[in-house]
Design a protein around this motif. Structure first.
Motif, mmCIF file in Angstrom:
data_model
loop_
_atom_site.group_PDB
_atom_site.id
_atom_site.type_symbol
_atom_site.label_atom_id
_atom_site.label_comp_id
_atom_site.label_asym_id
_atom_site.label_seq_id
_atom_site.Cartn_x
_atom_site.Cartn_y
_atom_site.Cartn_z
ATOM 1 N N CYS A 172 22.388 40.942 26.491
ATOM 2 C CA CYS A 172 21.564 40.295 27.511
ATOM 3 C C CYS A 172 21.826 40.941 28.867
ATOM 4 O O CYS A 172 22.957 40.964 29.354
ATOM 5 C CB CYS A 172 21.877 38.797 27.587
ATOM 6 S SG CYS A 172 20.871 37.934 28.824
ATOM 7 N N MET A 223 25.184 37.549 23.882
ATOM 8 C CA MET A 223 24.803 36.177 23.546
ATOM 9 C C MET A 223 24.829 36.005 22.029
ATOM 10 O O MET A 223 24.467 36.921 21.289
ATOM 11 C CB MET A 223 23.406 35.842 24.057
ATOM 12 C CG MET A 223 23.300 35.678 25.543
ATOM 13 S SD MET A 223 21.618 35.163 25.994
ATOM 14 C CE MET A 223 21.973 34.088 27.366
ATOM 15 N N VAL A 277 22.220 31.439 23.257
ATOM 16 C CA VAL A 277 20.794 31.502 23.593
ATOM 17 C C VAL A 277 20.232 30.081 23.629
ATOM 18 O O VAL A 277 19.531 29.698 24.567
ATOM 19 C CB VAL A 277 20.004 32.379 22.589
ATOM 20 C CG1 VAL A 277 18.507 32.268 22.837
ATOM 21 C CG2 VAL A 277 20.454 33.827 22.657
ATOM 22 N N THR A 311 23.029 30.193 32.408
ATOM 23 C CA THR A 311 23.386 31.218 31.427
ATOM 24 C C THR A 311 24.666 30.874 30.677
ATOM 25 O O THR A 311 25.671 30.469 31.262
ATOM 26 C CB THR A 311 23.544 32.603 32.084
ATOM 27 O OG1 THR A 311 24.429 32.502 33.205
ATOM 28 C CG2 THR A 311 22.206 33.167 32.527
ATOM 29 N N LEU A 358 13.832 33.617 30.281
ATOM 30 C CA LEU A 358 14.584 34.425 29.317
ATOM 31 C C LEU A 358 13.563 35.171 28.475
ATOM 32 O O LEU A 358 12.688 34.548 27.861
ATOM 33 C CB LEU A 358 15.477 33.532 28.445
ATOM 34 C CG LEU A 358 16.486 34.233 27.560
ATOM 35 C CD1 LEU A 358 17.473 35.062 28.382
ATOM 36 C CD2 LEU A 358 17.243 33.224 26.697
ATOM 37 N N THR A 411 17.178 42.842 22.377
ATOM 38 C CA THR A 411 17.821 42.793 23.690
ATOM 39 C C THR A 411 17.110 41.729 24.517
ATOM 40 O O THR A 411 15.888 41.606 24.446
ATOM 41 C CB THR A 411 17.726 44.147 24.420
ATOM 42 O OG1 THR A 411 18.290 45.164 23.595
ATOM 43 C CG2 THR A 411 18.459 44.122 25.751
ATOM 44 N N LEU A 412 17.898 40.980 25.289
ATOM 45 C CA LEU A 412 17.325 39.938 26.138
ATOM 46 C C LEU A 412 17.442 40.318 27.607
ATOM 47 O O LEU A 412 18.338 41.058 28.002
ATOM 48 C CB LEU A 412 18.050 38.613 25.908
ATOM 49 C CG LEU A 412 17.940 38.035 24.509
ATOM 50 C CD1 LEU A 412 18.802 36.786 24.391
ATOM 51 C CD2 LEU A 412 16.503 37.745 24.144
ATOM 52 N N ALA A 443 17.583 38.131 31.130
ATOM 53 C CA ALA A 443 17.646 36.831 31.788
ATOM 54 C C ALA A 443 17.304 37.026 33.259
ATOM 55 O O ALA A 443 18.040 37.697 33.984
ATOM 56 C CB ALA A 443 19.033 36.216 31.637
#
Length: 107
Positions: A16, A32, A37, A46, A72, A80-81, A83
């Motif tokens: 993330c 994460m 999540v 977060t 998000l 892949t995230l 935030a």
């Protein structure tokens, strides 16, 4: 998209990238788990998985530098995230605004 659509690695983790929502500044990168999540989406702050301590952690719970989640997002491969947060205080454990303060130079 929901949590079940995400592609976690063989350890059950996903990277993330954390970015300040209004400036685009990259603040930090963390891992994460499915649970972090879920907690991030539910609480609006977060949550990450500490690979060294093998436990969940809520960013800013100790320092007071909480990150309020604006959105998000997952990338096109869902592995892949991103935030987008409002982070009024330092994001780095060193006290720096961002974890990315070490410029590399050619030798």
């Amino acid at each position: 998209m929901n949590i079940d659509d995400l592609r976690f690695d063989d350890r059950g983790l996903i990277t993330c990238v954390v970015q300040q929502h209004d400036t685009g500044e990259v603040l930090m990168v963390a891992w994460m788990s499915r649970e972090s999540v879920r907690l991030t989406l539910e609480t609006g702050t977060t949550w990450f998985w500490s690979r060294s301590r093998q436990e969940l952690w809520n960013k800013g719970a100790t320092s007071g530098n909480m990150q309020r989640v604006i959105e998000l997002r997952a990338d096109c491969d869902a592995d892949t995230l991103l935030a987008l947060v409002d982070s009024p205080g330092p994001a780095c454990h060193t006290g720096n605004r961002t974890c990315f303060f070490n410029a590399l130079e050619a030798e």
